[in-house]
Design a protein around this motif. Structure first.
Motif, mmCIF file in Angstrom:
data_model
loop_
_atom_site.group_PDB
_atom_site.id
_atom_site.type_symbol
_atom_site.label_atom_id
_atom_site.label_comp_id
_atom_site.label_asym_id
_atom_site.label_seq_id
_atom_site.Cartn_x
_atom_site.Cartn_y
_atom_site.Cartn_z
ATOM 1 N N ASN A 1 0.798 -1.241 0.000
ATOM 2 C CA ASN A 1 0.000 0.000 0.000
ATOM 3 C C ASN A 1 0.821 1.278 0.000
ATOM 4 O OD1 ASN A 1 0.089 -1.609 2.384
ATOM 5 N ND2 ASN A 1 -0.764 0.127 3.498
ATOM 6 N N GLU A 2 2.078 1.211 0.468
ATOM 7 C CA GLU A 2 2.885 2.439 0.459
ATOM 8 C C GLU A 2 3.349 2.822 -0.937
ATOM 9 O OE1 GLU A 2 5.811 2.408 3.546
ATOM 10 O OE2 GLU A 2 4.214 2.536 5.049
ATOM 11 N N ARG A 3 3.281 1.867 -1.854
ATOM 12 C CA ARG A 3 3.738 2.159 -3.214
ATOM 13 C C ARG A 3 2.593 2.311 -4.206
ATOM 14 N NH1 ARG A 3 8.298 -2.309 -4.582
ATOM 15 N NH2 ARG A 3 9.085 -2.543 -2.481
ATOM 16 N N VAL A 4 1.355 2.221 -3.701
ATOM 17 C CA VAL A 4 0.202 2.201 -4.619
ATOM 18 C C VAL A 4 -0.853 3.203 -4.171
ATOM 19 C CG1 VAL A 4 -1.723 0.799 -5.473
ATOM 20 C CG2 VAL A 4 0.550 -0.224 -5.251
ATOM 21 N N GLU A 5 -1.363 3.970 -5.118
ATOM 22 C CA GLU A 5 -2.547 4.798 -4.851
ATOM 23 C C GLU A 5 -3.631 4.370 -5.830
ATOM 24 O OE1 GLU A 5 -4.188 9.397 -4.784
ATOM 25 O OE2 GLU A 5 -2.153 9.013 -5.492
ATOM 26 N N ILE A 6 -4.764 3.960 -5.276
ATOM 27 C CA ILE A 6 -5.889 3.603 -6.136
ATOM 28 C C ILE A 6 -6.879 4.758 -6.125
ATOM 29 C CG2 ILE A 6 -7.848 2.021 -6.413
ATOM 30 C CD1 ILE A 6 -5.736 -0.102 -5.286
ATOM 31 N N VAL A 7 -7.124 5.284 -7.302
ATOM 32 C CA VAL A 7 -8.002 6.447 -7.444
ATOM 33 C C VAL A 7 -9.319 5.957 -8.022
ATOM 34 C CG1 VAL A 7 -8.331 8.621 -8.657
ATOM 35 C CG2 VAL A 7 -6.018 7.940 -7.927
ATOM 36 N N CYS A 8 -10.422 6.217 -7.320
ATOM 37 C CA CYS A 8 -11.721 5.800 -7.852
ATOM 38 C C CYS A 8 -12.346 6.968 -8.602
ATOM 39 C CB CYS A 8 -12.624 5.314 -6.721
ATOM 40 S SG CYS A 8 -14.119 4.582 -7.384
ATOM 41 N N SER A 9 -12.313 6.876 -9.927
ATOM 42 C CA SER A 9 -12.799 7.973 -10.778
ATOM 43 C C SER A 9 -12.905 7.459 -12.206
ATOM 44 C CB SER A 9 -11.768 9.117 -10.733
ATOM 45 O OG SER A 9 -12.004 10.054 -11.765
ATOM 46 N N PRO A 10 -13.771 8.086 -13.023
ATOM 47 C CA PRO A 10 -13.648 7.832 -14.459
ATOM 48 C C PRO A 10 -12.262 8.314 -14.900
ATOM 49 C CG PRO A 10 -15.665 9.053 -13.946
ATOM 50 C CD PRO A 10 -14.821 9.060 -12.712
ATOM 51 N N ALA A 11 -11.561 7.507 -15.691
ATOM 52 C CA ALA A 11 -10.159 7.809 -15.991
ATOM 53 C C ALA A 11 -9.983 9.175 -16.664
ATOM 54 C CB ALA A 11 -9.567 6.701 -16.859
ATOM 55 N N VAL A 12 -10.871 9.481 -17.616
ATOM 56 C CA VAL A 12 -10.681 10.722 -18.376
ATOM 57 C C VAL A 12 -10.690 11.932 -17.439
ATOM 58 C CG1 VAL A 12 -11.791 12.289 -20.035
ATOM 59 C CG2 VAL A 12 -11.517 9.858 -20.589
ATOM 60 N N GLU A 13 -11.662 11.925 -16.531
ATOM 61 C CA GLU A 13 -11.786 13.035 -15.584
ATOM 62 C C GLU A 13 -10.510 13.215 -14.755
ATOM 63 O OE1 GLU A 13 -14.942 13.100 -12.193
ATOM 64 O OE2 GLU A 13 -15.966 13.022 -14.133
ATOM 65 N N TYR A 14 -10.030 12.106 -14.228
ATOM 66 C CA TYR A 14 -8.843 12.178 -13.370
ATOM 67 C C TYR A 14 -7.607 12.602 -14.173
ATOM 68 C CZ TYR A 14 -5.319 11.045 -9.941
ATOM 69 O OH TYR A 14 -4.264 11.129 -9.069
ATOM 70 N N LEU A 15 -7.458 12.034 -15.374
ATOM 71 C CA LEU A 15 -6.285 12.370 -16.194
ATOM 72 C C LEU A 15 -6.304 13.848 -16.573
ATOM 73 C CD1 LEU A 15 -6.160 9.202 -18.497
ATOM 74 C CD2 LEU A 15 -4.682 9.729 -16.551
ATOM 75 N N GLU A 16 -7.490 14.359 -16.903
ATOM 76 C CA GLU A 16 -7.586 15.787 -17.249
ATOM 77 C C GLU A 16 -7.156 16.658 -16.064
ATOM 78 O OE1 GLU A 16 -11.546 16.047 -18.836
ATOM 79 O OE2 GLU A 16 -10.818 15.745 -20.892
ATOM 80 N N GLY A 17 -7.537 16.232 -14.865
ATOM 81 C CA GLY A 17 -7.111 16.945 -13.656
ATOM 82 C C GLY A 17 -5.595 16.942 -13.510
ATOM 83 N N LEU A 18 -4.974 15.785 -13.767
ATOM 84 C CA LEU A 18 -3.509 15.697 -13.667
ATOM 85 C C LEU A 18 -2.843 16.608 -14.695
ATOM 86 C CD1 LEU A 18 -2.627 11.883 -13.281
ATOM 87 C CD2 LEU A 18 -2.670 13.640 -11.518
ATOM 88 N N ILE A 19 -3.431 16.627 -15.902
ATOM 89 C CA ILE A 19 -2.849 17.451 -16.969
ATOM 90 C C ILE A 19 -2.935 18.928 -16.577
ATOM 91 C CG2 ILE A 19 -3.190 18.215 -19.369
ATOM 92 C CD1 ILE A 19 -4.146 15.218 -19.856
#
Ligand code: SAH
Ligand code: DHB
Ligand code: MG
Length: 223
Positions: free
Chosen positions: A108-126
């Protein structure tokens, strides 16, 4: 040649090359018991992901499509100690099972699981403008692969590796009259990859435990 033989050979390969990794078997078992579909990568493919992570020296990994976290765990095992896998999952039940699974194998220290539609989350990262990944594994809804590629390139740098699962689809990749939106998704994805300058790609057909499929492997050279 038939699927029975492919499965037998996969079991043999698993005994030879993956047997020492039995601690990840519980992820497959827990996911199955929780009612998740058995569509995770095979164990031989999982180990392949781990080796690819080690070979590339990746420290920031993005995964699109977590399911129960099986491929996530393999990727995380190959990371250097300061690295991290960010894995995106749309289904809250899958994400919850995955978080438990990752915890139970001590990753768990090396993993973050994000619960979201991928497009939405990726756009946020961008938009946050400070995130780039070393290795990206695309393995979620196939009709969105072309869109994911576009977004992933915005989260890449020269040297970023992009791997995409399930692009052969029992040979349907070359069926130009297919009306299946999953097939059309991977066809467009491969066409875009082949036409883009600045990214170099190959693909492998695979047979085994998971039938007849395959993946693309790409490296971003320049943006
Ligand atoms: N990578 C996993 C398998 C993933 S299966 C492994 O090999 O172990 C595909 C997953 O993508 C499913 O859990 C599905 O719920 C998720 N998914 C489908 N559409 C998605 C979307 N739009 N955004 C994020 N995840 C999605
Ligand atoms: C499916 C998804 C996958 O990622 C996979 O490897 C196999 C099947 C599916 O949605 O059916
Ligand atoms: Mg897949």
């Amino acid at each position: 040649m038939n699927e029975d033989l492919w499965k037998k050979v996969d079991s043999h390969l698993e005994r030879l090359f993956v047997a020492e990794h039995t601690e990840l078997d519980q992820i497959v078992e827990n996911s199955h018991n929780a009612g998740l579909p058995d569509i995770q990568v095979s164990s031989a493919q999982g180990k392949f992901l781990k080796l690819l992570t080690i070979i590339s020296g990746a420290s920031q990994i993005l995964e699109i499509g977590t399911l129960g976290g099986y491929s996530t765990a393999w990727l995380a095992q190959g990371l250097n100690p300061s690295g991290k896998v960010t894995s995106i999952e749309i289904d809250p039940d899958h994400a919850e099972v995955a978080r438990k699974n990752i915890e139970s194998v001590g990753l768990n220290e090396r993993v973050e699981i994000v619960c979201s539609p991928a497009v939405e989350y990726l756009e946020g990262l961008i938009n946050s403008d400070q995130v780039v990944f070393d290795l990206i594994f695309i393995d979620a809804d196939k009709p969105s692969y072309p869109h994911y590629l576009d977004l992933c390139l915005k989260l890449s740098k020269p040297g970023t590796i992009i791997l995409a699962d399930n692009i052969i689809r029992q040979g349907e990749l070359i069926n130009t009259s297919s009306t299946d939106d999953k097939v059309i998704g991977v066809q467009q994805f491969c066409d875009i990859l082949s036409s883009k300058s600045g990214i170099s790609t190959s693909a492998m057909q695979t047979v085994g435990d998971k039938g007849y499929d395959g993946w693309t492997l790409s490296i971003v050279n320049h943006l």
